[in-house]
Design a protein around this motif. Structure first.
Motif, short mmCIF file in Angstrom:
data_model
loop_
_atom_site.label_atom_id
_atom_site.label_comp_id
_atom_site.label_asym_id
_atom_site.label_seq_id
_atom_site.Cartn_x
_atom_site.Cartn_y
_atom_site.Cartn_z
N TYR A 186 0.84 -1.18 0.00
CA TYR A 186 0.00 0.00 0.00
C TYR A 186 0.88 1.25 0.00
O TYR A 186 2.00 1.22 0.48
N GLY A 190 -3.41 -3.76 -7.92
CA GLY A 190 -4.40 -3.15 -7.06
C GLY A 190 -4.96 -1.90 -7.69
O GLY A 190 -5.10 -1.81 -8.91
N ARG A 244 9.48 5.49 4.23
CA ARG A 244 9.20 6.88 3.81
C ARG A 244 10.11 7.21 2.64
O ARG A 244 11.32 7.31 2.81
N PHE A 263 0.75 -5.04 9.49
CA PHE A 263 1.53 -4.11 8.68
C PHE A 263 2.97 -4.04 9.15
O PHE A 263 3.26 -4.19 10.35
N GLN A 317 0.50 5.42 1.26
CA GLN A 317 -0.35 6.33 2.03
C GLN A 317 0.08 7.76 1.77
O GLN A 317 1.24 8.13 1.99
N GLY A 322 -4.53 12.80 3.18
CA GLY A 322 -5.89 12.99 2.69
C GLY A 322 -6.40 11.90 1.76
O GLY A 322 -7.55 11.95 1.33
N MET A 323 -5.56 10.91 1.46
CA MET A 323 -5.95 9.88 0.48
C MET A 323 -6.19 8.52 1.12
O MET A 323 -6.70 7.63 0.49
N GLY A 324 -5.77 8.35 2.35
CA GLY A 324 -5.87 7.02 2.94
C GLY A 324 -4.85 6.08 2.33
O GLY A 324 -3.99 6.48 1.54
N LEU A 325 -4.93 4.83 2.68
CA LEU A 325 -4.04 3.83 2.10
C LEU A 325 -4.64 3.31 0.81
O LEU A 325 -5.83 2.97 0.76
N PHE A 353 3.62 0.94 2.80
CA PHE A 353 3.43 -0.09 3.81
C PHE A 353 3.24 -1.44 3.14
O PHE A 353 2.47 -1.58 2.20
#
Lengths: 114, 113
Positions: A35, A58, A110, A105, A37, A40-43, A90
Motif C-alpha cells: 500500500y 491493485g 518513507r 503491517f 499512504q 488525505g488519500m488514505g491507504l 506499507f
C-alpha cells in the motif's frame, strides 16, 4: 518478535532512479500486499499477492512492479522514480485474501523523490 | 463516490469524554469490517473487527448497519493515549477491490487534559 519487516525505513531518490523496497513476514501468511499512504488519500493498494507464485494489480499499480520471491518475501520495485511516488509505503500480510482477521503491517518506508 | 468515507475531523475532546466516529461504504456486498488505529508516523494496527450484532472491547464499541451501509466506533471515557487516527476498513467485494481491505482516509482524534 513475529511480524512484518520492511527495509529501508527511509529513502531519498532522484527522479529517474530505481530502487526496490523489501518486505518479509514470519507468520506463515499466504497473502501479502503493498500500500501507499498519502495525506488525505488514505491507504491505497498498489499490488498484492494472494499466494506464493501469484501477483495482481491493485488500485494504483502504474510505475511499480512486484516480485513474490517466496512465501515470506514480497518486494516492490520502482523502475524510474517520479516525484508523484513520494509517499509512505506499507507492506502487509494476512492469512488469506478476504480473511476476517485483518492485516499485519510493517512499519513503513518513507520515500522522497526529488 | 469513494468506497469508504469517513469524516476526517479532527475531533478534539477532553479526557473522559465519549466520542463517536462514523463511516459509510459503497459496496453492499462487502463482508468484513474493521477499525484500525494509526499513531503518528506509525503503521496501522487492528483495533477491532465489526460484527453484524455489534461488539464491544472495553471502552470501545463498534456497530454495523448493513441496510444503511454504515459503521460506527464509540469510545467511552477517552484517555490521552486514545489520540490517534482511526481508520474505517472494509473488505472489498467486487472489481479490483475483491477480497482486499479498502481504507477510509481516517478520522483524527486528539484527547486533551
Amino acid at each position: 518478535n513475529a511480524g512484518v519487516t520492511q527495509t529501508p525505513k527511509f529513502q531519498v531518490l532522484k527522479t529517474g532512479q530505481s530502487m526496490t523496497l523489501q518486505c518479509a513476514q514470519d507468520m506463515n501468511h499466504n497473502s501479502m500486499y503493498w500500500y501507499r499512504q498519502d495525506p488525505g488519500m488514505g491507504l491505497r493498494l498498489i499490488y498484492y499477492s494472494a499466494s506464493e507464485g501469484t501477483t495482481d494489480k491493485g488500485e494504483v499499480p502504474n510505475g511499480y512492479n512486484v516480485s513474490r520471491l517466496n512465501k515470506r518475501e514480497f518486494s516492490l520495485r520502482l523502475e524510474s522514480a517520479a516525484p508523484s511516488q513520494t509517499s509512505v509505503y506499507f507492506c502487509a500480510s494476512s492469512e488469506v485474501v478476504g480473511g476476517d482477521y485483518g492485516y499485519t503491517f510493517g512499519s513503513g518506508t518513507r520515500l522522497t523523490v526529488v | 463516490r469513494k468506497e469508504v468515507e469517513q469524516d476526517p475531523g479532527p475531533f478534539n475532546v477532553p479526557e473522559g469524554a465519549t466520542v463517536a466516529f462514523n463511516c459509510t461504504y459503497s459496496n453492499s456486498a462487502s463482508q468484513s469490517f474493521f477499525w484500525y488505529r494509526q499513531d503518528c508516523r506509525k503503521e496501522p494496527k487492528l483495533l477491532m473487527s465489526v460484527y453484524s450484532s455489534g461488539n464491544e472491547d472495553g471502552r470501545f464499541t463498534a456497530q454495523l448497519n448493513r441496510a444503511s451501509q454504515y459503521i460506527s466506533l464509540l469510545i467511552r471515557d477517552s484517555k490521552l493515549s486514545d489520540s490517534a487516527t482511526y481508520l474505517c476498513v472494509v473488505n472489498g467485494a467486487g472489481g479490483t477491490s475483491y477480497g482486499k481491505l479498502t481504507f477510509g482516509q481516517g478520522t483524527i482524534l486528539t484527547v486533551h487534559p
